[in-house]
Scaffold this motif. Sequence first.
Motif, PDB file in Angstrom:
ATOM      1  N   VAL A 173       0.869  -1.180   0.000  1.00 36.80           N
ATOM      2  CA  VAL A 173       0.000   0.000   0.000  1.00 36.80           C
ATOM      3  C   VAL A 173       0.902   1.225   0.000  1.00 36.80           C
ATOM      4  N   THR A 174       0.732   2.087  -1.001  1.00 41.04           N
ATOM      5  CA  THR A 174       1.573   3.273  -1.118  1.00 41.04           C
ATOM      6  C   THR A 174       0.726   4.521  -0.983  1.00 41.04           C
ATOM      7  N   LEU A 175       1.144   5.416  -0.106  1.00 41.58           N
ATOM      8  CA  LEU A 175       0.473   6.687   0.103  1.00 41.58           C
ATOM      9  C   LEU A 175       1.442   7.814  -0.245  1.00 41.58           C
ATOM     10  N   GLY A 176       0.905   8.935  -0.737  1.00 40.06           N
ATOM     11  CA  GLY A 176       1.767  10.075  -1.005  1.00 40.06           C
ATOM     12  C   GLY A 176       2.185  10.194  -2.453  1.00 40.06           C
ATOM     13  N   CYS A 177       3.382  10.737  -2.655  1.00 46.13           N
ATOM     14  CA  CYS A 177       3.825  11.186  -3.969  1.00 46.13           C
ATOM     15  C   CYS A 177       4.497  10.084  -4.783  1.00 46.13           C
ATOM     16  N   ALA A 178       4.909  10.489  -5.987  1.00 50.85           N
ATOM     17  CA  ALA A 178       5.571   9.550  -6.899  1.00 50.85           C
ATOM     18  C   ALA A 178       6.879   9.023  -6.326  1.00 50.85           C
ATOM     19  N   LYS A 179       7.544   9.818  -5.496  1.00 50.29           N
ATOM     20  CA  LYS A 179       8.794   9.350  -4.893  1.00 50.29           C
ATOM     21  C   LYS A 179       8.539   8.132  -4.008  1.00 50.29           C
ATOM     22  N   ASN A 180       7.399   8.122  -3.326  1.00 49.79           N
ATOM     23  CA  ASN A 180       7.040   6.946  -2.534  1.00 49.79           C
ATOM     24  C   ASN A 180       6.720   5.750  -3.413  1.00 49.79           C
ATOM     25  N   GLU A 181       6.119   6.004  -4.570  1.00 50.87           N
ATOM     26  CA  GLU A 181       5.844   4.910  -5.510  1.00 50.87           C
ATOM     27  C   GLU A 181       7.142   4.216  -5.916  1.00 50.87           C
ATOM     28  N   VAL A 182       8.174   5.008  -6.154  1.00 48.76           N
ATOM     29  CA  VAL A 182       9.476   4.440  -6.526  1.00 48.76           C
ATOM     30  C   VAL A 182      10.035   3.606  -5.380  1.00 48.76           C
ATOM     31  N   ASP A 183       9.940   4.135  -4.151  1.00 46.82           N
ATOM     32  CA  ASP A 183      10.473   3.404  -2.997  1.00 46.82           C
ATOM     33  C   ASP A 183       9.735   2.093  -2.776  1.00 46.82           C
ATOM     34  N   THR A 184       8.408   2.119  -2.945  1.00 40.49           N
ATOM     35  CA  THR A 184       7.629   0.884  -2.816  1.00 40.49           C
ATOM     36  C   THR A 184       8.050  -0.130  -3.864  1.00 40.49           C
ATOM     37  N   ASP A 185       8.262   0.347  -5.079  1.00 42.09           N
ATOM     38  CA  ASP A 185       8.639  -0.582  -6.145  1.00 42.09           C
ATOM     39  C   ASP A 185       9.990  -1.209  -5.872  1.00 42.09           C
ATOM     40  N   ARG A 186      10.886  -0.457  -5.291  1.00 44.77           N
ATOM     41  CA  ARG A 186      12.191  -1.006  -4.914  1.00 44.77           C
ATOM     42  C   ARG A 186      12.018  -2.117  -3.866  1.00 44.77           C
ATOM     43  N   MET A 187      11.184  -1.864  -2.859  1.00 42.93           N
ATOM     44  CA  MET A 187      10.948  -2.889  -1.840  1.00 42.93           C
ATOM     45  C   MET A 187      10.246  -4.103  -2.434  1.00 42.93           C
ATOM     46  N   ARG A 188       9.300  -3.864  -3.328  1.00 43.00           N
ATOM     47  CA  ARG A 188       8.622  -4.975  -3.997  1.00 43.00           C
ATOM     48  C   ARG A 188       9.627  -5.837  -4.744  1.00 43.00           C
ATOM     49  N   ALA A 189      10.527  -5.186  -5.470  1.00 43.94           N
ATOM     50  CA  ALA A 189      11.521  -5.931  -6.239  1.00 43.94           C
ATOM     51  C   ALA A 189      12.413  -6.764  -5.326  1.00 43.94           C
ATOM     52  N   LEU A 190      12.840  -6.190  -4.211  1.00 44.04           N
ATOM     53  CA  LEU A 190      13.688  -6.918  -3.273  1.00 44.04           C
ATOM     54  C   LEU A 190      12.973  -8.142  -2.711  1.00 44.04           C
ATOM     55  N   LEU A 191      11.697  -7.976  -2.355  1.00 42.61           N
ATOM     56  CA  LEU A 191      10.956  -9.090  -1.763  1.00 42.61           C
ATOM     57  C   LEU A 191      10.641 -10.172  -2.793  1.00 42.61           C
ATOM     58  N   LEU A 192      10.268  -9.765  -3.997  1.00 42.42           N
ATOM     59  CA  LEU A 192       9.998 -10.764  -5.034  1.00 42.42           C
ATOM     60  C   LEU A 192      11.270 -11.522  -5.386  1.00 42.42           C
ATOM     61  N   ASP A 193      12.401 -10.811  -5.370  1.00 44.86           N
ATOM     62  CA  ASP A 193      13.669 -11.467  -5.675  1.00 44.86           C
ATOM     63  C   ASP A 193      14.053 -12.479  -4.593  1.00 44.86           C
ATOM     64  N   ALA A 194      13.513 -12.296  -3.386  1.00 42.11           N
ATOM     65  CA  ALA A 194      13.783 -13.237  -2.289  1.00 42.11           C
ATOM     66  C   ALA A 194      12.768 -14.366  -2.239  1.00 42.11           C
ATOM     67  N   GLY A 195      11.866 -14.419  -3.234  1.00 37.33           N
ATOM     68  CA  GLY A 195      10.937 -15.539  -3.314  1.00 37.33           C
ATOM     69  C   GLY A 195       9.521 -15.235  -2.892  1.00 37.33           C
ATOM     70  N   ALA A 196       9.258 -14.028  -2.361  1.00 38.19           N
ATOM     71  CA  ALA A 196       7.903 -13.671  -1.966  1.00 38.19           C
ATOM     72  C   ALA A 196       7.057 -13.407  -3.209  1.00 38.19           C
ATOM     73  N   SER A 197       5.737 -13.284  -3.007  1.00 41.77           N
ATOM     74  CA  SER A 197       4.834 -12.948  -4.095  1.00 41.77           C
ATOM     75  C   SER A 197       3.964 -11.780  -3.666  1.00 41.77           C
TER      76      SER A 197
END
Length: 453
Positions: free
Chosen positions: A16-40
Amino acid sequence: MTTTNTNLSGIRCLFVTLGCAKNEVDTDRMRALLLDAGASECYEVDEADVAIVNTCSFLAAATQESIETTLQIADQAKAGIGHLPIVMCGCMPSRYGSELEAELPEVAAFVRADEEDGIQSVVARVTGRADADPQPLGNEVLRTIQGASAYVKISDGCDRFCAFCAIPYIRGRYWSREPEEIAREVHALMEGGVREIVLIGQDTGVWGCDLGDNLDLAWLLRRLAREVRPYGGWIRVLYLQPEGMTDSLVEVLRDVDEVLPYVDIPIQHCNERVLRSMRRTGSAQEFKELFQRLRDQIPGMVLRSTGLVGYPGETETEFEELVDFVDQVGFDYTSVFAYSQEEGTVAARLPQQIEEDEKVYRTQRLLDVAEQLGFAATASHVGEVVDVIIDGVEETDQGAELVGHAWFQAPDCDGAVHIESGEAAVGDKVRCRLVDSFCYELVGIMLKDEQRG
């Protein structure tokens, strides 16, 4: 891509992302890290094993929304699946720190913005994977964006300390990302089908000031143009301050085809006394000269800005000066915000705070002028033949239509081009004739090859 241990396999993450586009980028980075570790990834509370809430705390209203969203997720989980670990990330933990632990016992972990690259270990801990040992990704850049446009952060933090703004206290001092790291991210996004890169940061115009080697934003844009050129891509820059409009940057905006002649300069106000109280520079005359220079040197340039009304001590005369200034300059797009009295900022302690009903009036009055100008600027493009990047498909009463944006429309904020017939996929760039407008929206007709002359 560096491969991590797949020790988060089976963990379903709700983002869940709240706020500006900069937060969208940060969320996507965390998503990528977690998916790369095997999460979905999942999209409903009752499907999740953990919820990642990336919060905004720029304004009091954003802080309240972050708290309410977090509590709502906790209540939904309690009513359905029972306990759900919630990880609160971003601005709120950065701004309030340890105070949050006692105030929000529903949250399993708090992660500051500068700690988000450790999200794998945090999720492993709160989901009971105590033996998890995710490997660091080093300088590898991972993104998961699937679509036509992507935001790319080139910097974080801010050294300006404007009197009304809490960002330096939340995000810290200004720092530039390394150019080759940015270039790798842009290249990976283009390879993945993205066709427009939108560069963002708290203060994009001073990128490189802390890196040495005479690096600046103009140099970076030329470097990134080489990455997007083979894909027919575009580059757009947001959040430039007036001082950042150097001669070299103007030259790039004018002469480098891949860099769009779209200038976003949030002035906030034009009255010199108000600007000094805000701890900002400039004046109405200086801004008029700047915008005239840009229009003279960058033919057809599109200009976006931001006005902040109701600042402490702003008189009616000073407010009317801002209204007249916006009307005279004739911005293509203007965002309008009412001043918010933010805890910990210099302006929050100033006398002569403006009453809320007066701020509402001033916001609407400036917005009316901004919309009149913006609607006219949008209508001025009717009759043009332009390239449109397809962003998606929408269902209407008349059936499905393609929706995209032209070079003069920043994605997600400047309106769109609606195409009622034709075949294209997301990310395709199609040639259209613009035939009608309504508010900030345009209607386009896709041209066949023989009609494109």
